[in-house]
Scaffold this motif. Sequence first.
Motif, PDB file in Angstrom:
ATOM      1  N   LEU A 118      -4.449   5.217  -3.477  1.00  0.00           N
ATOM      2  CA  LEU A 118      -3.846   6.442  -3.987  1.00  0.00           C
ATOM      3  C   LEU A 118      -4.154   7.616  -3.057  1.00  0.00           C
ATOM      4  O   LEU A 118      -5.130   7.585  -2.299  1.00  0.00           O
ATOM      5  CB  LEU A 118      -4.377   6.752  -5.387  1.00  0.00           C
ATOM      6  CG  LEU A 118      -3.957   5.824  -6.520  1.00  0.00           C
ATOM      7  CD1 LEU A 118      -4.688   6.203  -7.800  1.00  0.00           C
ATOM      8  CD2 LEU A 118      -2.447   5.867  -6.736  1.00  0.00           C
ATOM      9  N   PRO A 119      -3.352   8.674  -3.106  1.00  0.00           N
ATOM     10  CA  PRO A 119      -3.674   9.877  -2.327  1.00  0.00           C
ATOM     11  C   PRO A 119      -5.000  10.481  -2.781  1.00  0.00           C
ATOM     12  O   PRO A 119      -5.472  10.224  -3.890  1.00  0.00           O
ATOM     13  CB  PRO A 119      -2.509  10.824  -2.649  1.00  0.00           C
ATOM     14  CG  PRO A 119      -1.440   9.975  -3.235  1.00  0.00           C
ATOM     15  CD  PRO A 119      -2.120   8.811  -3.890  1.00  0.00           C
ATOM     16  N   THR A 120      -5.586  11.298  -1.927  1.00  0.00           N
ATOM     17  CA  THR A 120      -6.808  12.008  -2.291  1.00  0.00           C
ATOM     18  C   THR A 120      -6.472  13.161  -3.233  1.00  0.00           C
ATOM     19  O   THR A 120      -5.303  13.564  -3.366  1.00  0.00           O
ATOM     20  CB  THR A 120      -7.496  12.585  -1.052  1.00  0.00           C
ATOM     21  OG1 THR A 120      -6.625  13.573  -0.458  1.00  0.00           O
ATOM     22  CG2 THR A 120      -7.797  11.482  -0.029  1.00  0.00           C
TER      23      THR A 120
ATOM     24  N   PRO B 234       0.814  -1.225   0.000  1.00  0.00           N
ATOM     25  CA  PRO B 234       0.000   0.000   0.000  1.00  0.00           C
ATOM     26  C   PRO B 234       0.846   1.273   0.000  1.00  0.00           C
ATOM     27  O   PRO B 234       0.433   2.289  -0.576  1.00  0.00           O
ATOM     28  CB  PRO B 234      -0.816  -0.120   1.290  1.00  0.00           C
ATOM     29  CG  PRO B 234      -0.806  -1.573   1.627  1.00  0.00           C
ATOM     30  CD  PRO B 234       0.505  -2.101   1.146  1.00  0.00           C
ATOM     31  N   ALA B 235       2.011   1.236   0.621  1.00  0.00           N
ATOM     32  CA  ALA B 235       2.850   2.438   0.668  1.00  0.00           C
ATOM     33  C   ALA B 235       3.344   2.811  -0.719  1.00  0.00           C
ATOM     34  O   ALA B 235       3.412   4.001  -1.071  1.00  0.00           O
ATOM     35  CB  ALA B 235       4.032   2.204   1.613  1.00  0.00           C
TER      36      ALA B 235
ATOM     37  N   TRP C  68      -9.034  11.995 -11.646  1.00  0.00           N
ATOM     38  CA  TRP C  68      -8.443  11.212 -10.560  1.00  0.00           C
ATOM     39  C   TRP C  68      -9.456  10.218  -9.995  1.00  0.00           C
ATOM     40  O   TRP C  68     -10.601  10.579  -9.744  1.00  0.00           O
ATOM     41  CB  TRP C  68      -7.944  12.135  -9.456  1.00  0.00           C
ATOM     42  CG  TRP C  68      -7.001  11.479  -8.499  1.00  0.00           C
ATOM     43  CD1 TRP C  68      -7.210  11.233  -7.172  1.00  0.00           C
ATOM     44  CD2 TRP C  68      -5.683  11.009  -8.781  1.00  0.00           C
ATOM     45  NE1 TRP C  68      -6.101  10.644  -6.610  1.00  0.00           N
ATOM     46  CE2 TRP C  68      -5.147  10.481  -7.580  1.00  0.00           C
ATOM     47  CE3 TRP C  68      -4.897  10.966  -9.938  1.00  0.00           C
ATOM     48  CZ2 TRP C  68      -3.872   9.922  -7.511  1.00  0.00           C
ATOM     49  CZ3 TRP C  68      -3.630  10.412  -9.855  1.00  0.00           C
ATOM     50  CH2 TRP C  68      -3.131   9.900  -8.657  1.00  0.00           C
ATOM     51  N   PRO C  69      -9.052   8.947  -9.820  1.00  0.00           N
ATOM     52  CA  PRO C  69      -9.993   7.961  -9.258  1.00  0.00           C
ATOM     53  C   PRO C  69     -10.503   8.386  -7.886  1.00  0.00           C
ATOM     54  O   PRO C  69      -9.721   8.840  -7.040  1.00  0.00           O
ATOM     55  CB  PRO C  69      -9.135   6.684  -9.170  1.00  0.00           C
ATOM     56  CG  PRO C  69      -8.044   6.881 -10.165  1.00  0.00           C
ATOM     57  CD  PRO C  69      -7.759   8.347 -10.174  1.00  0.00           C
ATOM     58  N   ALA C  70     -11.797   8.250  -7.676  1.00  0.00           N
ATOM     59  CA  ALA C  70     -12.406   8.608  -6.400  1.00  0.00           C
ATOM     60  C   ALA C  70     -12.127   7.525  -5.360  1.00  0.00           C
ATOM     61  O   ALA C  70     -11.911   6.360  -5.705  1.00  0.00           O
ATOM     62  CB  ALA C  70     -13.904   8.803  -6.579  1.00  0.00           C
TER      63      ALA C  70
ATOM     64  N   ARG D  99       2.432   6.257  -2.788  1.00  0.00           N
ATOM     65  CA  ARG D  99       3.503   7.100  -3.302  1.00  0.00           C
ATOM     66  C   ARG D  99       3.385   7.316  -4.813  1.00  0.00           C
ATOM     67  O   ARG D  99       3.819   8.354  -5.346  1.00  0.00           O
ATOM     68  CB  ARG D  99       4.858   6.464  -2.968  1.00  0.00           C
ATOM     69  CG  ARG D  99       6.064   7.297  -3.349  1.00  0.00           C
ATOM     70  CD  ARG D  99       6.129   8.578  -2.556  1.00  0.00           C
ATOM     71  NE  ARG D  99       6.926   9.590  -3.243  1.00  0.00           N
ATOM     72  CZ  ARG D  99       7.017  10.849  -2.861  1.00  0.00           C
ATOM     73  NH1 ARG D  99       6.342  11.261  -1.789  1.00  0.00           N
ATOM     74  NH2 ARG D  99       7.745  11.713  -3.535  1.00  0.00           N
ATOM     75  N   MET D 100       2.781   6.370  -5.526  1.00  0.00           N
ATOM     76  CA  MET D 100       2.601   6.519  -6.966  1.00  0.00           C
ATOM     77  C   MET D 100       1.855   7.800  -7.303  1.00  0.00           C
ATOM     78  O   MET D 100       2.168   8.475  -8.291  1.00  0.00           O
ATOM     79  CB  MET D 100       1.863   5.304  -7.534  1.00  0.00           C
ATOM     80  CG  MET D 100       2.704   4.038  -7.603  1.00  0.00           C
ATOM     81  SD  MET D 100       1.704   2.562  -7.943  1.00  0.00           S
ATOM     82  CE  MET D 100       1.146   2.903  -9.622  1.00  0.00           C
ATOM     83  N   GLY D 101       0.857   8.149  -6.505  1.00  0.00           N
ATOM     84  CA  GLY D 101       0.113   9.374  -6.754  1.00  0.00           C
ATOM     85  C   GLY D 101       0.975  10.612  -6.614  1.00  0.00           C
ATOM     86  O   GLY D 101       0.878  11.557  -7.409  1.00  0.00           O
ATOM     87  N   PHE D 102       1.849  10.609  -5.612  1.00  0.00           N
ATOM     88  CA  PHE D 102       2.742  11.753  -5.421  1.00  0.00           C
ATOM     89  C   PHE D 102       3.810  11.812  -6.516  1.00  0.00           C
ATOM     90  O   PHE D 102       4.227  12.895  -6.927  1.00  0.00           O
ATOM     91  CB  PHE D 102       3.386  11.687  -4.038  1.00  0.00           C
ATOM     92  CG  PHE D 102       2.396  11.839  -2.911  1.00  0.00           C
ATOM     93  CD1 PHE D 102       1.456  12.857  -2.920  1.00  0.00           C
ATOM     94  CD2 PHE D 102       2.397  10.951  -1.851  1.00  0.00           C
ATOM     95  CE1 PHE D 102       0.536  13.002  -1.887  1.00  0.00           C
ATOM     96  CE2 PHE D 102       1.484  11.080  -0.815  1.00  0.00           C
ATOM     97  CZ  PHE D 102       0.551  12.102  -0.830  1.00  0.00           C
ATOM     98  N   GLU D 103       4.255  10.642  -6.982  1.00  0.00           N
ATOM     99  CA  GLU D 103       5.216  10.628  -8.079  1.00  0.00           C
ATOM    100  C   GLU D 103       4.580  11.149  -9.366  1.00  0.00           C
ATOM    101  O   GLU D 103       5.231  11.836 -10.162  1.00  0.00           O
ATOM    102  CB  GLU D 103       5.758   9.209  -8.287  1.00  0.00           C
ATOM    103  CG  GLU D 103       6.643   8.714  -7.151  1.00  0.00           C
ATOM    104  CD  GLU D 103       7.962   9.461  -7.054  1.00  0.00           C
ATOM    105  OE1 GLU D 103       8.466   9.924  -8.100  1.00  0.00           O
ATOM    106  OE2 GLU D 103       8.496   9.580  -5.933  1.00  0.00           O
TER     107      GLU D 103
END
Length: 342
Positions: A271-273, A129-130, A255-257, A134-138
Motif C-alpha cells: 500500500l502507499p505510505t 503489486p501495482a 493506516w497499516p504501517a 493503487r488500492m490505497g489511492f482509490e
Amino acid sequence: MVSAHIDLNAIDFGALGTWMDGQGLPGGTFEHVGPVTGGTQNIMVRFERGGASYVLRRPPLHPRAASNEVLRREARVLAALRDTPVAAPRLVAACADETVMGDAVFYLMEPVRGFNATVGLPEPHAGDPAIRHRMGFEATSALAELGRVDHRGLDGFGRPEGFLERQVPRWMGELETYAALDGYPGPEIPGLEETAAWLERNRPRSFSPGIMHGDYHLANLMFAYDGPRVAAIVDWEMCTVGDPLLDLGWLLATWPAPDGGGMLTGHVAGLPTAGEITACYTALSDRDTSAVDWYAVLACFKLGIVLEGTHARACAGKAPKDIGDLLHATTLSLFARARSFM
C-alpha cells in the motif's frame, strides 16, 4: 426458501412483504435468503424478490438505546448520497416506523459486489503489486469524493458549529465516565494529558463543514473484484456533518504501517505510505490539509478513548478480558502513534 442460518425472529417477512408492496417494489416470494456477515452488530440479510436483489439492514434483536436512531441517520445519509458519485451502498427504501417490524427501523439497499481487503485478497489483487498500491489511492479518492458532497440538504444532521472545539472536552468527559465501572483502575494511558493539551493548543481556527463517515478505515471499504476501485464505503453508523478532514485523519491513524503493523486493520502488502495518502488527498480536494497531523492526532485520541471503554467494561466483568486487554494495548499504540504525528 429461508436459510436455516437466519434467525426468523429477526425478520418478519410477512410484514416486510406488505411494506415492500406499499413502496411499489416488485412482489412475490422471498428467495435466496441468507445472512450478510461482517464486523457489525446490526443484522443484515440478503434476499431476492420479484427478480430484484436486496440487502436488509436492521438493529440487533437486543438493540442499544440509540440503535433505531443510528439506522435512521444511516438511511438519511445514504439517501443524500444516492445520486452522487460517492461509493456508498445504494439505498432502495427505508422504513423509519418502528411498528412495522418488531420495534425496529430498517432499510433496504442494493447488494455490493466486493471484498474486504483486511480479510484477504483475491486475484488479481493478491498477485499484482501495482493493483495493491493503487488500492490505497482509490481509498483516498473515494474519501475525497465524499468530502465534495454538499451537506446543506441534511438540515439538523450533526452540529457543525463548534465541532472541533467540542472534541477534546467531549472525549475526556467520555473517559471520565468509565470510572463508574467497578474494577476499572483508571486510564493508564501514557501521554493522555499531553495529547489533549497539544490538541487544544494547535486546533485549526476554522473548517468547511461536510458529510463525515466517522469511521473511515480500510476494514470499512469494499473493493471491486476486477481492480483497485472502491466498490462501496460501508458501516455508516458514526456518520455526521462535521469536519471531513477528521475522516482523513482517521484513515492515517489506522493506516497499516510499512512494517506490517496496523491499527485495527489487517496488513496489505504494497500500500502507499501515509505521506502518499495525504499528498493524494491534497491533490484531489480543495480542503486545506496543512493541519493534517492535527486531525490524525485527534483520530488517535478519540479512537483510543473509545477502545478504552471496552477495556474498562472488561475490568468490570462486562466484556471478555482478552478482548479488553487487546483493545487497551491498541489504545496505547494509538497514543504512541499520536506522539509520532505530534
